[in-house]
Design a protein around this motif. Sequence first.
Motif, mmCIF file in Angstrom:
data_model
loop_
_atom_site.group_PDB
_atom_site.id
_atom_site.type_symbol
_atom_site.label_atom_id
_atom_site.label_comp_id
_atom_site.label_asym_id
_atom_site.label_seq_id
_atom_site.Cartn_x
_atom_site.Cartn_y
_atom_site.Cartn_z
ATOM 1 N N GLN A 15 19.917 60.145 53.874
ATOM 2 C CA GLN A 15 19.880 61.593 53.713
ATOM 3 C C GLN A 15 19.123 61.984 52.441
ATOM 4 O OE1 GLN A 15 23.693 63.487 53.581
ATOM 5 N NE2 GLN A 15 22.834 65.527 53.672
ATOM 6 N N ASN A 16 19.338 61.268 51.354
ATOM 7 C CA ASN A 16 18.600 61.534 50.118
ATOM 8 C C ASN A 16 17.107 61.284 50.297
ATOM 9 O OD1 ASN A 16 20.782 62.375 48.629
ATOM 10 N ND2 ASN A 16 21.178 60.362 47.752
ATOM 11 N N MET A 17 16.757 60.290 51.093
ATOM 12 C CA MET A 17 15.347 60.033 51.378
ATOM 13 C C MET A 17 14.726 61.235 52.088
ATOM 14 S SD MET A 17 15.432 56.072 52.609
ATOM 15 C CE MET A 17 13.721 56.049 53.124
ATOM 16 N N HIS A 18 15.425 61.770 53.078
ATOM 17 C CA HIS A 18 14.901 62.920 53.812
ATOM 18 C C HIS A 18 14.797 64.155 52.923
ATOM 19 C CE1 HIS A 18 14.547 60.996 57.646
ATOM 20 N NE2 HIS A 18 15.796 60.578 57.599
ATOM 21 N N LEU A 19 15.741 64.336 52.012
ATOM 22 C CA LEU A 19 15.648 65.449 51.067
ATOM 23 C C LEU A 19 14.447 65.283 50.139
ATOM 24 C CD1 LEU A 19 19.410 65.893 50.132
ATOM 25 C CD2 LEU A 19 17.999 67.440 51.504
ATOM 26 N N HIS A 20 14.181 64.054 49.733
ATOM 27 C CA HIS A 20 13.039 63.778 48.854
ATOM 28 C C HIS A 20 11.732 63.989 49.609
ATOM 29 C CE1 HIS A 20 11.444 61.953 45.184
ATOM 30 N NE2 HIS A 20 10.541 61.381 45.951
ATOM 31 N N TRP A 21 11.717 63.646 50.893
ATOM 32 C CA TRP A 21 10.508 63.765 51.711
ATOM 33 C C TRP A 21 10.145 65.214 52.043
ATOM 34 C CZ3 TRP A 21 11.791 59.157 55.390
ATOM 35 C CH2 TRP A 21 11.244 57.994 54.851
ATOM 36 N N LYS A 22 11.007 66.157 51.742
ATOM 37 C CA LYS A 22 10.657 67.566 51.966
ATOM 38 C C LYS A 22 9.416 67.942 51.179
ATOM 39 C CE LYS A 22 14.992 70.020 52.672
ATOM 40 N NZ LYS A 22 15.888 70.978 52.015
ATOM 41 N N HIS A 23 9.285 67.396 49.964
ATOM 42 C CA HIS A 23 8.229 67.815 49.053
ATOM 43 C C HIS A 23 7.224 66.718 48.723
ATOM 44 C CE1 HIS A 23 10.633 71.381 48.458
ATOM 45 N NE2 HIS A 23 11.676 70.601 48.208
ATOM 46 N N ARG A 24 7.525 65.473 49.081
ATOM 47 C CA ARG A 24 6.644 64.359 48.735
ATOM 48 C C ARG A 24 6.472 63.439 49.929
ATOM 49 N NH1 ARG A 24 9.916 65.740 44.787
ATOM 50 N NH2 ARG A 24 9.064 66.173 42.734
ATOM 51 N N GLU A 25 5.388 62.662 49.913
ATOM 52 C CA GLU A 25 5.128 61.746 51.020
ATOM 53 C C GLU A 25 5.747 60.370 50.810
ATOM 54 O OE1 GLU A 25 0.921 61.640 51.527
ATOM 55 O OE2 GLU A 25 0.884 63.570 52.533
ATOM 56 N N LEU A 26 5.957 59.994 49.560
ATOM 57 C CA LEU A 26 6.513 58.682 49.236
ATOM 58 C C LEU A 26 7.875 58.829 48.580
ATOM 59 C CD1 LEU A 26 3.446 56.862 47.653
ATOM 60 C CD2 LEU A 26 4.372 56.529 49.930
ATOM 61 N N VAL A 27 8.716 57.833 48.799
ATOM 62 C CA VAL A 27 9.989 57.763 48.100
ATOM 63 C C VAL A 27 10.125 56.340 47.560
ATOM 64 C CG1 VAL A 27 11.389 57.183 50.129
ATOM 65 C CG2 VAL A 27 12.459 58.287 48.208
ATOM 66 N N LYS A 28 10.655 56.237 46.346
ATOM 67 C CA LYS A 28 10.859 54.941 45.707
ATOM 68 C C LYS A 28 12.357 54.725 45.575
ATOM 69 C CE LYS A 28 8.503 54.389 42.003
ATOM 70 N NZ LYS A 28 8.050 54.405 40.599
ATOM 71 N N LEU A 29 12.868 53.629 46.135
ATOM 72 C CA LEU A 29 14.283 53.303 46.073
ATOM 73 C C LEU A 29 14.484 52.124 45.133
ATOM 74 C CD1 LEU A 29 13.870 53.718 49.584
ATOM 75 C CD2 LEU A 29 16.140 54.366 48.917
ATOM 76 N N VAL A 30 15.412 52.248 44.231
ATOM 77 C CA VAL A 30 15.736 51.168 43.303
ATOM 78 C C VAL A 30 16.924 50.402 43.872
ATOM 79 C CG1 VAL A 30 16.482 50.585 40.981
ATOM 80 C CG2 VAL A 30 14.903 52.480 41.341
ATOM 81 N N VAL A 31 16.729 49.087 44.045
ATOM 82 C CA VAL A 31 17.752 48.235 44.644
ATOM 83 C C VAL A 31 18.025 47.082 43.686
ATOM 84 C CG1 VAL A 31 18.344 46.839 46.647
ATOM 85 C CG2 VAL A 31 16.869 48.813 46.928
ATOM 86 N N ASN A 32 19.291 46.799 43.426
ATOM 87 C CA ASN A 32 19.675 45.676 42.571
ATOM 88 C C ASN A 32 20.117 44.510 43.439
ATOM 89 O OD1 ASN A 32 19.200 47.084 40.201
ATOM 90 N ND2 ASN A 32 21.225 48.025 40.285
ATOM 91 N N GLU A 33 19.176 43.943 44.187
ATOM 92 C CA GLU A 33 19.460 42.834 45.087
ATOM 93 C C GLU A 33 18.635 41.627 44.653
ATOM 94 O OE1 GLU A 33 21.156 40.601 47.488
ATOM 95 O OE2 GLU A 33 21.680 42.689 47.795
ATOM 96 N N PRO A 34 19.285 40.571 44.130
ATOM 97 C CA PRO A 34 18.522 39.409 43.661
ATOM 98 C C PRO A 34 17.994 38.524 44.792
ATOM 99 C CG PRO A 34 20.864 39.065 43.304
ATOM 100 C CD PRO A 34 20.706 40.455 43.837
ATOM 101 N N ASP A 35 18.649 38.524 45.952
ATOM 102 C CA ASP A 35 18.249 37.667 47.068
ATOM 103 C C ASP A 35 17.077 38.295 47.820
ATOM 104 O OD1 ASP A 35 18.217 35.702 49.007
ATOM 105 O OD2 ASP A 35 19.813 36.638 50.183
ATOM 106 N N PRO A 36 15.915 37.644 47.879
ATOM 107 C CA PRO A 36 14.745 38.232 48.546
ATOM 108 C C PRO A 36 14.921 38.420 50.054
ATOM 109 C CG PRO A 36 14.198 36.084 47.610
ATOM 110 C CD PRO A 36 15.604 36.386 47.240
ATOM 111 N N VAL A 37 15.694 37.555 50.683
ATOM 112 C CA VAL A 37 15.930 37.700 52.127
ATOM 113 C C VAL A 37 16.770 38.942 52.404
ATOM 114 C CG1 VAL A 37 16.981 36.616 54.149
ATOM 115 C CG2 VAL A 37 15.729 35.217 52.491
ATOM 116 N N GLN A 38 17.813 39.136 51.623
ATOM 117 C CA GLN A 38 18.664 40.319 51.780
ATOM 118 C C GLN A 38 17.903 41.595 51.436
ATOM 119 O OE1 GLN A 38 21.588 40.144 53.133
ATOM 120 N NE2 GLN A 38 22.070 42.301 52.969
ATOM 121 N N LEU A 39 17.029 41.526 50.444
ATOM 122 C CA LEU A 39 16.203 42.675 50.065
ATOM 123 C C LEU A 39 15.268 43.066 51.208
ATOM 124 C CD1 LEU A 39 15.317 44.628 47.799
ATOM 125 C CD2 LEU A 39 13.622 42.903 47.176
#
Length: 79
Positions: A15-39
């Motif tokens: 939902q936050n992504m869709h709110l951000h996309w109202k005004h911009r084409e890209l969204v950047k999400l910060v994820v604290n996931e050390p495992d590359p497969v899970q990421l």
Amino acid sequence: MVSAGRRGVFSGVVQNMHLHWKHRELVKLVVNEPDPVQLQESARMLEYESGGILVAIIPSSKGQEIIMYRGKNYQRPNE
């Protein structure tokens, strides 16, 4: 910039992504996931649930960043 949080991907993140996309084409999400497969799995899940396109996964000082594009013919979903 949107944070994925400790619980990972859930409806509030999408939902936050869709709110951000109202005004911009890209969204950047910060994820604290050390495992590359899970990421990679989280990125694909976000891509599926949001309808966006995965652009890149890049490392940063805050963790990993997932960059998503909303698409050319984006329409916000009905709630």
